[in-house]
Each structure stands twice: as C-alpha cells, then as structure tokens.
Design a protein around this motif. Structure first.
Motif, PDB file in Angstrom:
ATOM      1  N   TRP A  72     -30.353  19.085   8.806  1.00 25.88           N
ATOM      2  CA  TRP A  72     -29.332  18.109   8.266  1.00 25.88           C
ATOM      3  C   TRP A  72     -28.522  17.781   9.299  1.00 25.88           C
ATOM      4  O   TRP A  72     -28.014  16.794   9.489  1.00 25.88           O
ATOM      5  N   ARG A  73     -28.065  18.622  10.308  1.00 29.57           N
ATOM      6  CA  ARG A  73     -27.154  18.105  11.397  1.00 29.57           C
ATOM      7  C   ARG A  73     -27.595  17.023  12.149  1.00 29.57           C
ATOM      8  O   ARG A  73     -27.099  16.520  12.766  1.00 29.57           O
ATOM      9  N   CYS A  74     -28.980  17.226  12.363  1.00 29.19           N
ATOM     10  CA  CYS A  74     -29.498  16.275  13.202  1.00 29.19           C
ATOM     11  C   CYS A  74     -29.718  14.825  12.495  1.00 29.19           C
ATOM     12  O   CYS A  74     -29.767  13.818  13.090  1.00 29.19           O
ATOM     13  N   LEU A  75     -29.852  15.055  11.086  1.00 28.91           N
ATOM     14  CA  LEU A  75     -29.966  13.583  10.637  1.00 28.91           C
ATOM     15  C   LEU A  75     -28.702  13.181  10.545  1.00 28.91           C
ATOM     16  O   LEU A  75     -28.549  11.717  10.444  1.00 28.91           O
ATOM     17  N   ARG A  76     -27.671  13.829  10.276  1.00 31.53           N
ATOM     18  CA  ARG A  76     -26.085  13.166  10.365  1.00 31.53           C
ATOM     19  C   ARG A  76     -25.844  12.670  11.998  1.00 31.53           C
ATOM     20  O   ARG A  76     -25.319  11.578  12.025  1.00 31.53           O
ATOM     21  N   ASP A  77     -26.277  13.594  12.770  1.00 30.19           N
ATOM     22  CA  ASP A  77     -25.861  13.007  14.482  1.00 30.19           C
ATOM     23  C   ASP A  77     -26.793  11.579  14.480  1.00 30.19           C
ATOM     24  O   ASP A  77     -26.386  10.744  15.142  1.00 30.19           O
ATOM     25  N   PHE A  78     -28.131  11.639  13.774  1.00 33.58           N
ATOM     26  CA  PHE A  78     -29.108  10.196  13.907  1.00 33.58           C
ATOM     27  C   PHE A  78     -28.388   9.108  13.592  1.00 33.58           C
ATOM     28  O   PHE A  78     -28.196   7.891  13.980  1.00 33.58           O
ATOM     29  N   VAL A  79     -27.759   9.408  12.191  1.00 37.81           N
ATOM     30  CA  VAL A  79     -26.981   8.347  11.490  1.00 37.81           C
ATOM     31  C   VAL A  79     -25.768   7.948  12.222  1.00 37.81           C
ATOM     32  O   VAL A  79     -25.702   6.607  12.888  1.00 37.81           O
ATOM     33  N   GLU A  80     -25.225   8.695  12.984  1.00 39.64           N
ATOM     34  CA  GLU A  80     -23.766   8.324  13.728  1.00 39.64           C
ATOM     35  C   GLU A  80     -24.463   7.858  14.966  1.00 39.64           C
ATOM     36  O   GLU A  80     -23.408   6.872  15.334  1.00 39.64           O
ATOM     37  N   GLU A  81     -25.128   8.396  15.701  1.00 37.04           N
ATOM     38  CA  GLU A  81     -25.827   7.678  16.897  1.00 37.04           C
ATOM     39  C   GLU A  81     -26.230   6.481  16.680  1.00 37.04           C
ATOM     40  O   GLU A  81     -26.397   5.319  17.856  1.00 37.04           O
ATOM     41  N   ASN A  82     -26.773   5.877  15.389  1.00 38.93           N
ATOM     42  CA  ASN A  82     -27.175   4.749  15.506  1.00 38.93           C
ATOM     43  C   ASN A  82     -26.580   3.691  14.599  1.00 38.93           C
ATOM     44  O   ASN A  82     -26.912   2.600  14.084  1.00 38.93           O
ATOM     45  N   MET A  83     -25.241   3.876  14.631  1.00 46.41           N
ATOM     46  CA  MET A  83     -24.142   3.013  13.895  1.00 46.41           C
ATOM     47  C   MET A  83     -23.972   1.752  14.594  1.00 46.41           C
ATOM     48  O   MET A  83     -23.909   2.095  15.971  1.00 46.41           O
ATOM     49  N   SER A  84     -23.844   0.582  14.519  1.00 45.02           N
ATOM     50  CA  SER A  84     -23.349  -0.418  15.197  1.00 45.02           C
ATOM     51  C   SER A  84     -21.898  -1.039  15.012  1.00 45.02           C
ATOM     52  O   SER A  84     -21.447  -0.621  14.067  1.00 45.02           O
ATOM     53  N   GLY A  85     -21.463  -1.777  15.956  1.00 47.58           N
ATOM     54  CA  GLY A  85     -20.010  -1.895  15.715  1.00 47.58           C
ATOM     55  C   GLY A  85     -19.121  -1.370  16.351  1.00 47.58           C
ATOM     56  O   GLY A  85     -19.308  -0.199  17.151  1.00 47.58           O
ATOM     57  N   ASP A  86     -17.640  -1.824  16.524  1.00 39.90           N
ATOM     58  CA  ASP A  86     -16.638  -1.055  17.083  1.00 39.90           C
ATOM     59  C   ASP A  86     -16.211   0.097  16.398  1.00 39.90           C
ATOM     60  O   ASP A  86     -16.349   0.219  15.089  1.00 39.90           O
ATOM     61  N   ARG A  87     -15.733   1.313  17.208  1.00 39.71           N
ATOM     62  CA  ARG A  87     -15.361   2.346  16.432  1.00 39.71           C
ATOM     63  C   ARG A  87     -13.708   2.390  16.330  1.00 39.71           C
ATOM     64  O   ARG A  87     -12.998   1.954  17.126  1.00 39.71           O
TER      65      ARG A  87
END
Length: 87
Positions: A72-87
């Motif tokens: 699950w931690r890798c899934l959450r990391d995957f989602v965060e890494e693949n977010m587009s746009g400004d932070r």
C-alpha cells in the motif's frame, strides 16, 4: 481475567479495529494489496496492471510464488509521484 490482561486485549482490539476517532481500514490491517484491490484503488483493470508489470512500468510490486501483491505504501507513493500540476 486480571486488569493487565484486559488492558492488553483492549490495546490489541484498538490495533485491529481502530477507534471512533480513527477507524482502521483494510490498508492498515493488511499491508499488501491484491491486483484486484490495486485496480480498484487506481481505478483501472487487473489486465492493465498485468501489462504494466510486463512493460516494467506502473507501481512497484512483489511476487510470492505465483501471487502478485502491491504494498500500500508503494501505491500511495506511485500516486504522489504521478500527480501533475504545481504543488
């Protein structure tokens, strides 16, 4: 039952089922997701996940025998890494 034992069981129960303030989710109880759970979480298909594994892209996973599991931690990391746009 003595007080020490009931206190330990109460703590164990909180760890398994959470509290009213913070209920426990399946992700808290089981640290590994099946491909079906992963597909639902990412809103994709099990076939797409299999293809991504074959291509070497997508979220990190592990194999145990023939079983594929996604931490699950890798899934959450995957989602965060693949977010587009400004932070």
């Amino acid at each position: 039952m003595d007080d020490d034992q009931s206190g330990a069981e109460n703590e164990d129960s909180k760890a398994r089922f959470g509290t009213a303030d913070k209920p426990t989710t399946r992700a808290d109880v089981c640290e590994l997701a099946t491909p079906a759970e992963t597909a639902k979480y990412l809103r994709t298909t099990v076939g797409k996940l299999a293809n991504d594994r074959h291509l070497g892209v997508g979220p990190r996973y592990m194999k145990y025998g023939r079983s594929v599991r996604y931490p699950w931690r890798c899934l959450r990391d995957f989602v965060e890494e693949n977010m587009s746009g400004d932070r």
